[in-house]
Design an enzyme around this catalytic site. Structure first.
Site, PDB file in Angstrom:
ATOM      1  N   GLY A  44       0.769  -1.211  -0.024  1.00 51.77           N
ATOM      2  CA  GLY A  44       0.206  -0.010   0.116  1.00 51.77           C
ATOM      3  C   GLY A  44       0.777   1.218  -0.177  1.00 51.77           C
ATOM      4  N   GLN A  49       2.666  10.180   1.294  1.00 54.27           N
ATOM      5  CA  GLN A  49       4.167   9.266   1.244  1.00 54.27           C
ATOM      6  C   GLN A  49       4.751   9.803  -0.250  1.00 54.27           C
ATOM      7  OE1 GLN A  49       2.221   5.432   2.288  1.00 54.27           O
ATOM      8  NE2 GLN A  49       4.234   5.325   2.980  1.00 54.27           N
ATOM      9  N   CYS A  88       5.893   0.308   7.510  1.00 51.00           N
ATOM     10  CA  CYS A  88       5.574   1.323   6.464  1.00 51.00           C
ATOM     11  C   CYS A  88       6.690   1.801   5.571  1.00 51.00           C
ATOM     12  CB  CYS A  88       5.136   2.522   7.454  1.00 51.00           C
ATOM     13  SG  CYS A  88       4.599   4.033   6.537  1.00 51.00           S
ATOM     14  N   LEU A  89       6.542   2.114   4.441  1.00 56.88           N
ATOM     15  CA  LEU A  89       7.605   2.592   3.389  1.00 56.88           C
ATOM     16  C   LEU A  89       8.149   3.799   3.859  1.00 56.88           C
ATOM     17  CD1 LEU A  89       6.063   1.773  -0.041  1.00 56.88           C
ATOM     18  CD2 LEU A  89       7.958   0.417   1.340  1.00 56.88           C
ATOM     19  N   HIS A 130      -4.398   1.110   7.611  1.00 61.37           N
ATOM     20  CA  HIS A 130      -2.918   1.635   7.713  1.00 61.37           C
ATOM     21  C   HIS A 130      -2.767   3.095   6.627  1.00 61.37           C
ATOM     22  CE1 HIS A 130       1.523   1.438   7.990  1.00 61.37           C
ATOM     23  NE2 HIS A 130       1.334   1.950   6.783  1.00 61.37           N
ATOM     24  N   GLU A 131      -3.373   2.718   5.441  1.00 63.98           N
ATOM     25  CA  GLU A 131      -3.248   3.946   4.311  1.00 63.98           C
ATOM     26  C   GLU A 131      -4.269   4.863   4.768  1.00 63.98           C
ATOM     27  OE1 GLU A 131      -0.802   3.565   2.740  1.00 63.98           O
ATOM     28  OE2 GLU A 131      -0.305   1.578   2.877  1.00 63.98           O
ATOM     29  N   HIS A 134      -3.043   7.437   7.088  1.00 68.10           N
ATOM     30  CA  HIS A 134      -1.833   8.273   6.280  1.00 68.10           C
ATOM     31  C   HIS A 134      -2.554   9.559   5.944  1.00 68.10           C
ATOM     32  CE1 HIS A 134       2.030   6.507   6.322  1.00 68.10           C
ATOM     33  NE2 HIS A 134       1.574   5.348   5.763  1.00 68.10           N
TER      34      HIS A 134
END
Ligand code: NI
Length: 168
Positions: A44, A49, A88-89, A130-131, A134
């Site tokens: 994701g 991000q 997380c990226l 999670h996304e 963000h």
């Protein structure tokens, strides 16, 4: 390929704005986000991000879901929760168990602005939550206790410094 913004960048803490134009610019952004996510081996990726404070994320879970979620809204969450490890990226190299509702129903728009609804469970439910976090400036470490969060931030900073030293 887009740059992935990491912990400490202001855009990751912002409340993102709704998308109103479903134009070719949006399509270009979504395509680039899918590419960036797959290059980074993520399931994701949310627009903030990549430095864009707009309500959009992309998901790619092989065999389950590959889709852009635009202006998503979680309209139902299960009382039953689930604990699983997340990363997380934007905070590469650290992972921690996070407790979240086990199932969610989300309503969002596709690239053409058409509304769709997804009932999700398992990894997809987790990724969506999670996304979606963000888009409200919330990272998975913000879901932990203050003590656990501090540990995660320290581990991340240590890792980042170590890496920079090695690169020199
Ligand atoms: Ni993330």
């Amino acid at each position: 390929m887009l740059d992935i913004y990491t912990l400490g960048e202001e855009v990751l803490g912002e409340k993102c704005q709704p998308i109103t134009k479903f134009d070719s610019g949006l399509r270009v952004l979504v395509d680039a986000m899918f590419e960036t996510m797959s290059e980074a081996d993520g399931v994701g990726l949310a627009a903030p991000q990549v430095g864009v404070p707009s309500r959009l994320f992309v998901i790619n879970i092989q065999g389950v879901e590959k889709r852009a979620y635009i202006n998503p809204q979680i309209i139902e969450t299960s009382i039953e929760t689930d604990i699983s490890e997340e990363g997380c990226l934007s905070i590469p190299g650290v992972w921690h168990d996070v407790q979240r509702p086990a199932r969610v129903t989300v309503q969002a728009q596709d690239i053409e602005g058409k509304v769709f609804t997804v009932k999700a469970e398992g990894l997809l439910a987790r990724a969506i939550q999670h996304e979606n976090d963000h888009l409200n400036g919330v990272l998975f470490i913000d879901r932990l206790s203050d003590e656990e969060k501090e540990k995660m931030v320290k581990a991340y900073e240590k890792r980042t410094k170590g890496k920079r030293r090695k690169e020199r």
